[in-house]
Design an enzyme around this catalytic site. Sequence first.
Site, PDB file in Angstrom:
ATOM      1  N   GLY A   1       9.079   3.285   6.759  1.00  0.00           N
ATOM      2  CA  GLY A   1       9.399   3.907   5.468  1.00  0.00           C
ATOM      3  C   GLY A   1      10.691   3.286   4.989  1.00  0.00           C
ATOM      4  O   GLY A   1      11.673   3.256   5.725  1.00  0.00           O
ATOM      5  N   ARG A   2      10.705   2.756   3.767  1.00  0.00           N
ATOM      6  CA  ARG A   2      11.807   1.877   3.404  1.00  0.00           C
ATOM      7  C   ARG A   2      12.897   2.546   2.588  1.00  0.00           C
ATOM      8  O   ARG A   2      13.986   2.015   2.467  1.00  0.00           O
ATOM      9  CB  ARG A   2      11.257   0.651   2.680  1.00  0.00           C
ATOM     10  CG  ARG A   2      10.389  -0.194   3.629  1.00  0.00           C
ATOM     11  CD  ARG A   2       9.694  -1.314   2.918  1.00  0.00           C
ATOM     12  NE  ARG A   2       8.866  -0.811   1.843  1.00  0.00           N
ATOM     13  CZ  ARG A   2       8.698  -1.416   0.685  1.00  0.00           C
ATOM     14  NH1 ARG A   2       9.294  -2.549   0.437  1.00  0.00           N
ATOM     15  NH2 ARG A   2       7.913  -0.887  -0.239  1.00  0.00           N
ATOM     16  N   GLY A   3      12.623   3.718   2.007  1.00  0.00           N
ATOM     17  CA  GLY A   3      13.657   4.390   1.222  1.00  0.00           C
ATOM     18  C   GLY A   3      14.322   3.454   0.234  1.00  0.00           C
ATOM     19  O   GLY A   3      13.638   2.741  -0.519  1.00  0.00           O
TER      20      GLY A   3
ATOM     21  N   LYS B   1      13.719  -0.467  -0.481  1.00  0.00           N
ATOM     22  CA  LYS B   1      12.724  -0.992  -1.428  1.00  0.00           C
ATOM     23  C   LYS B   1      13.359  -1.887  -2.488  1.00  0.00           C
ATOM     24  O   LYS B   1      12.716  -2.755  -3.045  1.00  0.00           O
ATOM     25  CB  LYS B   1      12.001   0.167  -2.130  1.00  0.00           C
ATOM     26  CG  LYS B   1      10.849   0.722  -1.330  1.00  0.00           C
ATOM     27  CD  LYS B   1      10.096   1.773  -2.131  1.00  0.00           C
ATOM     28  CE  LYS B   1       8.936   2.329  -1.317  1.00  0.00           C
ATOM     29  NZ  LYS B   1       8.357   3.529  -1.889  1.00  0.00           N
TER      30      LYS B   1
ATOM     31  N   ASP C   1       5.255   3.625  12.882  1.00  0.00           N
ATOM     32  CA  ASP C   1       5.147   4.812  12.020  1.00  0.00           C
ATOM     33  C   ASP C   1       5.079   4.363  10.559  1.00  0.00           C
ATOM     34  O   ASP C   1       5.993   3.711  10.062  1.00  0.00           O
ATOM     35  CB  ASP C   1       6.389   5.704  12.224  1.00  0.00           C
ATOM     36  CG  ASP C   1       6.377   6.952  11.345  1.00  0.00           C
ATOM     37  OD1 ASP C   1       5.770   7.955  11.750  1.00  0.00           O
ATOM     38  OD2 ASP C   1       6.977   6.919  10.247  1.00  0.00           O
TER      39      ASP C   1
ATOM     40  N   TYR D   1       4.290   5.294   1.689  1.00  0.00           N
ATOM     41  CA  TYR D   1       5.222   4.164   1.830  1.00  0.00           C
ATOM     42  C   TYR D   1       4.714   2.900   1.121  1.00  0.00           C
ATOM     43  O   TYR D   1       5.474   1.935   0.980  1.00  0.00           O
ATOM     44  CB  TYR D   1       5.493   3.831   3.311  1.00  0.00           C
ATOM     45  CG  TYR D   1       6.113   4.931   4.131  1.00  0.00           C
ATOM     46  CD1 TYR D   1       6.704   6.049   3.544  1.00  0.00           C
ATOM     47  CD2 TYR D   1       6.124   4.859   5.527  1.00  0.00           C
ATOM     48  CE1 TYR D   1       7.261   7.060   4.309  1.00  0.00           C
ATOM     49  CE2 TYR D   1       6.686   5.863   6.299  1.00  0.00           C
ATOM     50  CZ  TYR D   1       7.240   6.966   5.682  1.00  0.00           C
ATOM     51  OH  TYR D   1       7.784   7.960   6.459  1.00  0.00           O
TER      52      TYR D   1
ATOM     53  N   LYS E   1       0.277   8.957   7.622  1.00  0.00           N
ATOM     54  CA  LYS E   1       0.435  10.328   7.109  1.00  0.00           C
ATOM     55  C   LYS E   1      -0.304  10.543   5.787  1.00  0.00           C
ATOM     56  O   LYS E   1      -0.385   9.648   4.948  1.00  0.00           O
ATOM     57  CB  LYS E   1       1.930  10.633   6.894  1.00  0.00           C
ATOM     58  CG  LYS E   1       2.815  10.253   8.071  1.00  0.00           C
ATOM     59  CD  LYS E   1       4.263  10.666   7.895  1.00  0.00           C
ATOM     60  CE  LYS E   1       5.148   9.983   8.932  1.00  0.00           C
ATOM     61  NZ  LYS E   1       5.628   8.652   8.517  1.00  0.00           N
TER      62      LYS E   1
ATOM     63  N   HIS F   1       2.107  14.966   5.883  1.00  0.00           N
ATOM     64  CA  HIS F   1       3.463  14.447   5.674  1.00  0.00           C
ATOM     65  C   HIS F   1       4.473  15.555   5.354  1.00  0.00           C
ATOM     66  O   HIS F   1       5.602  15.543   5.834  1.00  0.00           O
ATOM     67  CB  HIS F   1       3.433  13.400   4.547  1.00  0.00           C
ATOM     68  CG  HIS F   1       4.543  12.404   4.593  1.00  0.00           C
ATOM     69  ND1 HIS F   1       4.386  11.099   4.212  1.00  0.00           N
ATOM     70  CD2 HIS F   1       5.844  12.518   4.966  1.00  0.00           C
ATOM     71  CE1 HIS F   1       5.541  10.457   4.366  1.00  0.00           C
ATOM     72  NE2 HIS F   1       6.436  11.301   4.807  1.00  0.00           N
TER      73      HIS F   1
ATOM     74  N   SER G   1       4.348  17.020   9.786  1.00  0.00           N
ATOM     75  CA  SER G   1       5.702  16.502   9.587  1.00  0.00           C
ATOM     76  C   SER G   1       6.421  17.424   8.618  1.00  0.00           C
ATOM     77  O   SER G   1       5.808  17.936   7.673  1.00  0.00           O
ATOM     78  CB  SER G   1       5.620  15.074   9.019  1.00  0.00           C
ATOM     79  OG  SER G   1       6.901  14.558   8.741  1.00  0.00           O
ATOM     80  N   ASN G   2       7.687  17.657   8.868  1.00  0.00           N
ATOM     81  CA  ASN G   2       8.521  18.486   7.990  1.00  0.00           C
ATOM     82  C   ASN G   2       8.073  19.941   7.929  1.00  0.00           C
ATOM     83  O   ASN G   2       8.325  20.624   6.934  1.00  0.00           O
ATOM     84  CB  ASN G   2       8.580  17.889   6.576  1.00  0.00           C
ATOM     85  CG  ASN G   2       9.251  16.533   6.536  1.00  0.00           C
ATOM     86  OD1 ASN G   2      10.425  16.417   6.892  1.00  0.00           O
ATOM     87  ND2 ASN G   2       8.517  15.505   6.138  1.00  0.00           N
TER      88      ASN G   2
ATOM     89  N   ASN H   1      15.373  -6.161  10.479  1.00  0.00           N
ATOM     90  CA  ASN H   1      16.229  -7.234  10.967  1.00  0.00           C
ATOM     91  C   ASN H   1      15.870  -7.532  12.431  1.00  0.00           C
ATOM     92  O   ASN H   1      15.885  -6.632  13.266  1.00  0.00           O
ATOM     93  CB  ASN H   1      17.690  -6.784  10.836  1.00  0.00           C
ATOM     94  CG  ASN H   1      18.653  -7.761  11.444  1.00  0.00           C
ATOM     95  OD1 ASN H   1      18.801  -7.819  12.666  1.00  0.00           O
ATOM     96  ND2 ASN H   1      19.315  -8.523  10.606  1.00  0.00           N
TER      97      ASN H   1
END
Length: 309
Positions: free
Chosen positions: A25-27, A30, A54, A59, A88, A121, A159-160, A263
């Site tokens: 998940g890139r938040g 992006k 994951d 995403y 998810k 999710h 999740s959550n 990375n």
Amino acid sequence: AVVAQAPCIELNDGNKIPVLALGTGRGTAKETETLEDVRNAVLWAIEAGYRHIDTAAVYDDEEQVGQGIADAIAKGIVTREQIFVTTKLWNDKHARDQVVPALRESLKRLGLDYVDLYLIHFPVSTKSDGSPDNIDYLDTWKGMEEARQHGLARSIGVSNFNLSQIDRLVANCQVRPAVNEFEVNPTLTQEPLVSHCHSLGIAVMSYSPFGFLVSRKRDDAPPPKYDDPTLGAMAAKYGKTPGQIVLRYLIERGLIPIPKSTNKKRLAENINIFDFQLTEDEVATISRFNKNTRVISIDAWKDYPNYPF
Ligand code: NDP
């Protein structure tokens, strides 16, 4: 070359899950990273020893995750059975009869015929335009159980979900969730929810594992930061980095951290945490950073039904 490996633990359905996952998940990444970076990260991660990835429909990178896995399989590094893939269900597909079709779409993008773990999710449901809906997550869960019966997901979870949502689900399900994935890090230690899930046999995957150790572009970010002296002393003692100390802290607590990196060097660093242990005192010291402050709170949903935080 010997690569680092995460051990597995057994889920409440008997399946085995590696205790460290690559986050995809890139938040905010992006803005700076391409989808090709995700594909490369997945391949590099598998080369470095990761066996758990994951991802999520929301995403928008399931295709690249699948390509990275396919690259690793084509190179002969792993077989499909040796990789644990989590994805998810998004909030706008919560009606019971939408779940299996949504998973089939994810599988098509991933290029897989099953996932190892499928999660709801969020407990919050929305219409496709993002406005609030009011679908009971117990109905969504029936769809999740169907996905498992069809063999499309080996394990199912959430999740959550907060403590009372977990209790209500456990009291009203045929198949108990195998996993609850939620935020845990030094400033959000979540002891009550973690121990409650563990007492119910529900494994915990911890997202945003670095908390505010890494830049979150927030002026109100609480300690510890990457240069924190307490973490620095532990890092020096064990010949590790502050990031590795925090990931190991989560491992000591019996959690499954999901560090995200694209990375190559940091990817390898993040899995190189299985050759040392923190003491109980050190775990307690890190837990004292707790401020019950979330990296992820999604304030826009505060007034939606089933908002969990
Ligand atoms: P993380 O705590 O994994 O932090 C990611 C950031 O840390 C990136 O900027 C990364 O940069 C940097 N980083 C990674 N490794 C290191 C290191 N060793 N030293 C210093 N910096 C490092 O946070 P996320 O919020 O991304 O959460 C991780 C994953 O959890 C997500 O990718 C997603 O898969 C999952 N998640 C799930 C949610 C849910 O609702 N279920 C919500 C949020 C996340 P770089 O890539 O350049 O290394």
